[in-house]
Scaffold this motif. Sequence first.
Motif, short mmCIF file in Angstrom:
data_model
loop_
_atom_site.label_atom_id
_atom_site.label_comp_id
_atom_site.label_asym_id
_atom_site.label_seq_id
_atom_site.Cartn_x
_atom_site.Cartn_y
_atom_site.Cartn_z
N VAL A 72 0.83 -1.20 0.00
CA VAL A 72 0.00 0.00 0.00
C VAL A 72 0.86 1.26 0.00
O VAL A 72 0.59 2.23 -0.72
N ALA A 73 1.93 1.27 0.79
CA ALA A 73 2.81 2.44 0.86
C ALA A 73 3.47 2.73 -0.48
O ALA A 73 3.61 3.90 -0.88
N ARG A 74 3.89 1.70 -1.19
CA ARG A 74 4.48 1.92 -2.52
C ARG A 74 3.47 2.55 -3.47
O ARG A 74 3.80 3.45 -4.26
N LEU A 154 -1.19 3.65 4.26
CA LEU A 154 -1.79 4.94 3.93
C LEU A 154 -1.25 6.07 4.80
O LEU A 154 -1.77 7.19 4.78
N GLN A 155 -0.22 5.77 5.58
CA GLN A 155 0.45 6.72 6.48
C GLN A 155 -0.45 7.14 7.65
O GLN A 155 -0.34 8.23 8.19
N ASP A 156 -1.35 6.24 8.03
CA ASP A 156 -2.27 6.49 9.15
C ASP A 156 -1.98 5.50 10.27
O ASP A 156 -2.33 4.33 10.18
N THR A 157 -1.33 5.97 11.33
CA THR A 157 -1.10 5.12 12.50
C THR A 157 -1.99 5.55 13.68
O THR A 157 -1.95 4.92 14.73
N ARG A 158 -2.78 6.59 13.48
CA ARG A 158 -3.65 7.05 14.57
C ARG A 158 -4.88 6.17 14.73
O ARG A 158 -5.29 5.88 15.85
N THR A 159 -5.49 5.76 13.61
CA THR A 159 -6.68 4.91 13.70
C THR A 159 -6.37 3.58 14.38
O THR A 159 -7.13 3.15 15.26
N PRO A 160 -5.27 2.89 14.02
CA PRO A 160 -4.93 1.68 14.77
C PRO A 160 -4.70 1.93 16.25
O PRO A 160 -4.97 1.05 17.08
N LEU A 161 -4.23 3.13 16.60
CA LEU A 161 -4.05 3.48 18.01
C LEU A 161 -5.39 3.48 18.73
O LEU A 161 -5.54 2.88 19.81
N VAL A 162 -6.38 4.14 18.14
CA VAL A 162 -7.71 4.19 18.75
C VAL A 162 -8.29 2.78 18.89
O VAL A 162 -8.86 2.42 19.93
N ALA A 163 -8.12 1.99 17.84
CA ALA A 163 -8.63 0.61 17.87
C ALA A 163 -7.94 -0.21 18.95
O ALA A 163 -8.58 -1.02 19.64
N LEU A 282 9.23 2.41 15.75
CA LEU A 282 10.14 2.92 14.71
C LEU A 282 10.17 1.99 13.51
O LEU A 282 10.31 2.43 12.37
N ALA A 283 10.02 0.68 13.76
CA ALA A 283 10.00 -0.27 12.65
C ALA A 283 8.78 -0.06 11.77
O ALA A 283 8.85 -0.19 10.54
N ILE A 284 7.65 0.28 12.38
CA ILE A 284 6.43 0.53 11.61
C ILE A 284 6.58 1.82 10.80
O ILE A 284 6.19 1.88 9.63
N ALA A 285 7.16 2.85 11.42
CA ALA A 285 7.45 4.07 10.66
C ALA A 285 8.40 3.75 9.51
O ALA A 285 8.26 4.28 8.40
N ALA A 286 9.37 2.87 9.77
CA ALA A 286 10.32 2.48 8.73
C ALA A 286 9.62 1.77 7.58
O ALA A 286 9.91 2.03 6.40
N GLN A 287 8.67 0.89 7.89
CA GLN A 287 7.93 0.20 6.83
C GLN A 287 7.18 1.19 5.95
O GLN A 287 7.26 1.14 4.71
N ALA A 288 6.44 2.10 6.59
CA ALA A 288 5.61 3.05 5.84
C ALA A 288 6.45 4.04 5.05
O ALA A 288 6.19 4.28 3.86
N LEU A 289 7.48 4.61 5.67
CA LEU A 289 8.28 5.63 5.01
C LEU A 289 9.18 5.03 3.93
O LEU A 289 9.37 5.64 2.88
N THR A 290 9.74 3.86 4.21
CA THR A 290 10.60 3.22 3.20
C THR A 290 9.80 2.85 1.97
O THR A 290 10.22 3.09 0.83
N GLY A 291 8.63 2.23 2.17
CA GLY A 291 7.78 1.87 1.04
C GLY A 291 7.37 3.08 0.23
O GLY A 291 7.42 3.07 -1.01
N LYS A 292 6.98 4.14 0.91
CA LYS A 292 6.54 5.36 0.21
C LYS A 292 7.69 6.00 -0.55
O LYS A 292 7.54 6.41 -1.71
N ALA A 293 8.87 6.08 0.09
CA ALA A 293 10.03 6.70 -0.56
C ALA A 293 10.46 5.91 -1.79
O ALA A 293 10.72 6.49 -2.85
N LEU A 294 10.52 4.60 -1.68
CA LEU A 294 10.94 3.79 -2.82
C LEU A 294 9.88 3.79 -3.91
O LEU A 294 10.19 3.73 -5.10
#
Length: 446
Positions: A72-74, A154-163, A282-294
Amino acid sequence: MDKGDRQARQILALAVPAFLALVAEPLFLLADTAIVGHLGTPQLAGLGVAGAILVTAAGLFVFLAYGTTSIVARQVGAGHQRAALASGLDGVWLALLLGVPTAAGVALAAEPLCAVFGASADVLAHAVTYLRISSAGVPGMLVALAATGALRGLQDTRTPLVASIGGFGGNVVLNLWFVLGLGWGIAGSAWGTVAAQTAMAAGLVVVVVRRAVGLRAPLRPEPGRVLRAAVTGVPLLVRTVALRAILLVTTWVAAGLGDVPLAAHQVASTIWTFQAFALDALAIAAQALTGKALGAGDVAGARSATSTMVRWGGWSGLVLGLLLASLHRVLPVLFTTDPAVRDALAVALLVVGATGWLSGLVFVVDGVLIGAGDGRWLAGAMAATFALYLPLVLLVHAGTERLEPLGDPLAVGVLWVVFMAFMAIRWGFLRHRVRGDAWLVTGAGR
């Protein structure tokens, strides 16, 4: 604001909500463990056996979260929002297809699965009860994994937080009510977990579906797309199988040491999982940002973010590890009234705390490579890690009779030192890979 500051803000915007969500889950699991622990040592040890099997059954499909995040991030990085949501829903449908038969298989095979660990008859009875009931929550667990992965992509980690807060908070309330209020014992803990997992999955799916409807993304499963999603997840499945094999064989060795070491190992494993989840932000941020950047073709940005997150991961692990070590005599009191289990657990926590920095490094780089879609290499590296770790942990099993006269605390300490050798081996492979360029593949798909 320079590029470094913007990057740090992006990392924090993803990592902070992810951290809170990830910490919420193990905190509530720790609460569940404490509730069951006060029922008695056999119940706590039984939870350790059943929990290891249940987490393995669900954990085998963690690619539903990790793989979905990367895909999804890609698509997001490439500017394909509708395709990103369609890919996320593919993951949800795949989770349902995998979850229902897995739940049925675990329930039917509960007794032989638990018997593999060689625990005492009393412990086995509690383990079977918990596993048979809690298997009903497996479909919800897998659907929640896939929906969470879609939202992270989709760069949304807030909704999973609420859940997470709602779901796991409800789990604790239900456990208290069922276990202590209604007197259902360990069965009550299992029913509370099933109800909370199912409700959390339903809430996450509603959010993903609403976003898909807003962009007119297809909701129905398309067999070809779902099959491609399954094939894409195979390397991460292999990686996870190897990882779960490492954790299971360690629990098996702990069971061979006796009920007290097994109970101490169960709590230590839960606390180590808490540490892992906290550092995994940080690993989750890494997954989302790395996928989006690449996905956007930004190799330099992927490299820069990786350097920042690895540095942050090491320092975060060190701080958290020192905190755990300083509480090695306080935390055991929260989980058990058995003095023998407390003493053994205290030693294990010292080992966990001393290696916190190593865990921080491992989890971040693992997240970077998952975000890059480097699943094949990760599968091979984890299989090799298992092959190197297995002889070490089997030496502990072979030396059970020699460890027994030395006392349970020393036996548990030796087991955890060996387990941390696994983390060191894992770090060696990951460090070698991330320093090269083979993982830096750009585009909407790998």
